[in-house]
Design a protein around this motif. Sequence first.
Motif, PDB file in Angstrom:
ATOM      1  N   GLN A  66     -10.462  31.096   4.787  1.00 54.09           N
ATOM      2  CA  GLN A  66     -10.744  30.964   6.226  1.00 54.09           C
ATOM      3  C   GLN A  66      -9.557  31.336   7.113  1.00 54.09           C
ATOM      4  N   ARG A  67      -8.477  31.801   6.483  1.00 52.51           N
ATOM      5  CA  ARG A  67      -7.237  32.124   7.199  1.00 52.51           C
ATOM      6  C   ARG A  67      -6.697  30.918   7.962  1.00 52.51           C
ATOM      7  N   ASN A  68      -6.747  29.774   7.293  1.00 47.61           N
ATOM      8  CA  ASN A  68      -6.219  28.521   7.825  1.00 47.61           C
ATOM      9  C   ASN A  68      -4.851  28.250   7.223  1.00 47.61           C
ATOM     10  N   GLY A  69      -4.158  27.321   7.818  1.00 47.31           N
ATOM     11  CA  GLY A  69      -2.911  26.832   7.251  1.00 47.31           C
ATOM     12  C   GLY A  69      -3.137  25.478   6.594  1.00 47.31           C
ATOM     13  N   LEU A  70      -2.145  25.037   5.834  1.00 50.67           N
ATOM     14  CA  LEU A  70      -2.166  23.703   5.228  1.00 50.67           C
ATOM     15  C   LEU A  70      -1.233  22.799   6.016  1.00 50.67           C
ATOM     16  N   MET A 130       0.820  -1.195   0.000  1.00 50.51           N
ATOM     17  CA  MET A 130       0.000   0.000   0.000  1.00 50.51           C
ATOM     18  C   MET A 130       0.857   1.248   0.000  1.00 50.51           C
ATOM     19  N   GLY A 131       1.955   1.245   0.737  1.00 48.89           N
ATOM     20  CA  GLY A 131       2.820   2.414   0.753  1.00 48.89           C
ATOM     21  C   GLY A 131       2.455   3.386   1.848  1.00 48.89           C
ATOM     22  N   ASN A 132       3.128   4.497   1.806  1.00 45.88           N
ATOM     23  CA  ASN A 132       2.905   5.542   2.794  1.00 45.88           C
ATOM     24  C   ASN A 132       1.617   6.284   2.477  1.00 45.88           C
ATOM     25  N   LEU A 133       0.871   6.630   3.520  1.00 45.55           N
ATOM     26  CA  LEU A 133      -0.374   7.368   3.356  1.00 45.55           C
ATOM     27  C   LEU A 133      -0.159   8.806   3.800  1.00 45.55           C
ATOM     28  N   TYR A 134      -0.605   9.722   2.967  1.00 41.63           N
ATOM     29  CA  TYR A 134      -0.510  11.145   3.272  1.00 41.63           C
ATOM     30  C   TYR A 134      -1.904  11.738   3.189  1.00 41.63           C
ATOM     31  N   GLN A 135      -2.262  12.544   4.185  1.00 41.07           N
ATOM     32  CA  GLN A 135      -3.532  13.242   4.180  1.00 41.07           C
ATOM     33  C   GLN A 135      -3.242  14.731   4.303  1.00 41.07           C
ATOM     34  N   TYR A 136      -3.584  15.448   3.251  1.00 44.67           N
ATOM     35  CA  TYR A 136      -3.399  16.899   3.223  1.00 44.67           C
ATOM     36  C   TYR A 136      -4.702  17.543   3.663  1.00 44.67           C
ATOM     37  N   PHE A 137      -4.584  18.532   4.546  1.00 46.83           N
ATOM     38  CA  PHE A 137      -5.789  19.155   5.083  1.00 46.83           C
ATOM     39  C   PHE A 137      -5.509  20.582   5.514  1.00 46.83           C
ATOM     40  N   ARG A 138      -6.575  21.292   5.822  1.00 44.49           N
ATOM     41  CA  ARG A 138      -6.453  22.651   6.343  1.00 44.49           C
ATOM     42  C   ARG A 138      -6.941  22.657   7.782  1.00 44.49           C
ATOM     43  N   ALA A 139      -6.370  23.564   8.563  1.00 43.72           N
ATOM     44  CA  ALA A 139      -6.778  23.722   9.963  1.00 43.72           C
ATOM     45  C   ALA A 139      -6.513  25.165  10.368  1.00 43.72           C
ATOM     46  N   PRO A 140      -7.258  25.665  11.347  1.00 43.50           N
ATOM     47  CA  PRO A 140      -7.103  27.059  11.748  1.00 43.50           C
ATOM     48  C   PRO A 140      -5.754  27.404  12.368  1.00 43.50           C
ATOM     49  N   ASP A 141      -5.100  26.401  12.969  1.00 38.11           N
ATOM     50  CA  ASP A 141      -3.823  26.672  13.622  1.00 38.11           C
ATOM     51  C   ASP A 141      -3.093  25.355  13.888  1.00 38.11           C
ATOM     52  N   ASP A 142      -1.864  25.485  14.345  1.00 39.57           N
ATOM     53  CA  ASP A 142      -1.033  24.307  14.593  1.00 39.57           C
ATOM     54  C   ASP A 142      -1.620  23.405  15.678  1.00 39.57           C
ATOM     55  N   ALA A 143      -2.201  24.010  16.716  1.00 38.70           N
ATOM     56  CA  ALA A 143      -2.761  23.201  17.803  1.00 38.70           C
ATOM     57  C   ALA A 143      -3.905  22.322  17.294  1.00 38.70           C
ATOM     58  N   THR A 144      -4.753  22.876  16.460  1.00 38.26           N
ATOM     59  CA  THR A 144      -5.854  22.097  15.887  1.00 38.26           C
ATOM     60  C   THR A 144      -5.304  21.010  14.984  1.00 38.26           C
ATOM     61  N   ALA A 145      -4.320  21.341  14.182  1.00 37.37           N
ATOM     62  CA  ALA A 145      -3.715  20.350  13.292  1.00 37.37           C
ATOM     63  C   ALA A 145      -3.100  19.208  14.088  1.00 37.37           C
ATOM     64  N   LEU A 146      -2.504  19.514  15.213  1.00 32.83           N
ATOM     65  CA  LEU A 146      -1.856  18.490  16.028  1.00 32.83           C
ATOM     66  C   LEU A 146      -2.857  17.528  16.658  1.00 32.83           C
ATOM     67  N   VAL A 147      -4.084  17.984  16.878  1.00 32.49           N
ATOM     68  CA  VAL A 147      -5.124  17.118  17.429  1.00 32.49           C
ATOM     69  C   VAL A 147      -5.388  15.934  16.496  1.00 32.49           C
ATOM     70  N   THR A 148      -5.031  16.067  15.224  1.00 32.97           N
ATOM     71  CA  THR A 148      -5.237  14.985  14.260  1.00 32.97           C
ATOM     72  C   THR A 148      -4.252  13.846  14.443  1.00 32.97           C
ATOM     73  N   PHE A 149      -3.254  14.024  15.285  1.00 28.68           N
ATOM     74  CA  PHE A 149      -2.156  13.061  15.383  1.00 28.68           C
ATOM     75  C   PHE A 149      -2.633  11.616  15.529  1.00 28.68           C
ATOM     76  N   ALA A 150      -3.441  11.325  16.524  1.00 26.01           N
ATOM     77  CA  ALA A 150      -3.871   9.940  16.740  1.00 26.01           C
ATOM     78  C   ALA A 150      -4.977   9.500  15.781  1.00 26.01           C
ATOM     79  N   PRO A 151      -6.070  10.267  15.654  1.00 23.24           N
ATOM     80  CA  PRO A 151      -7.163   9.768  14.817  1.00 23.24           C
ATOM     81  C   PRO A 151      -7.022  10.061  13.331  1.00 23.24           C
TER      82      PRO A 151
END
Length: 146
Positions: A136-140, A1-22
């Motif tokens: 939305q002034r989010n980051g990638l 299958m290979g490496n999986l990458y999910q590109y997404f937007r989030a309002p800030d780094d803290a919100t993006a980091l919440v994605t770590f486990a799920p």
Amino acid sequence: MGNLYQYFRAPDDATALVTFAPGPAGIGLEPLDVSGMDPYLMLGAAEALLVGRLFEDVAAQPRFNHLLSDPDADSTWVVTLTDQLRDALAEASTERLAEVAVIWSRAEEFDGSGDPDSLAGFLEQLARIAREAREQRNGLYCWMSL
């Protein structure tokens, strides 16, 4: 299958980091799922082409693949993408993305024989997320699992 990458937007780094486990979808974000399209070499090469700079200059930016998650994690990480990439994608026309995809398809990362149509499709999907992010002034970000 290979490496999986999910590109997404989030309002800030803290919100993006919440994605770590799920993962991004696990907290209600709508990611772009791809296999084998790493944010450092492959997307970095595309960013350099989009903005007309050398890869080394792109990679020198503080938010270029800045690791947000634990560096000692076994197989999952979250990294930032640059606002420069977000803005370049958001501003790019479909024609511009197709032009970049043709040049990008010849890159060393694809052994000089990537599929320009598939790459253009990927860039167009990522551009849609980038437009929403900028509006939305989010980051990638990229969540990756090896």
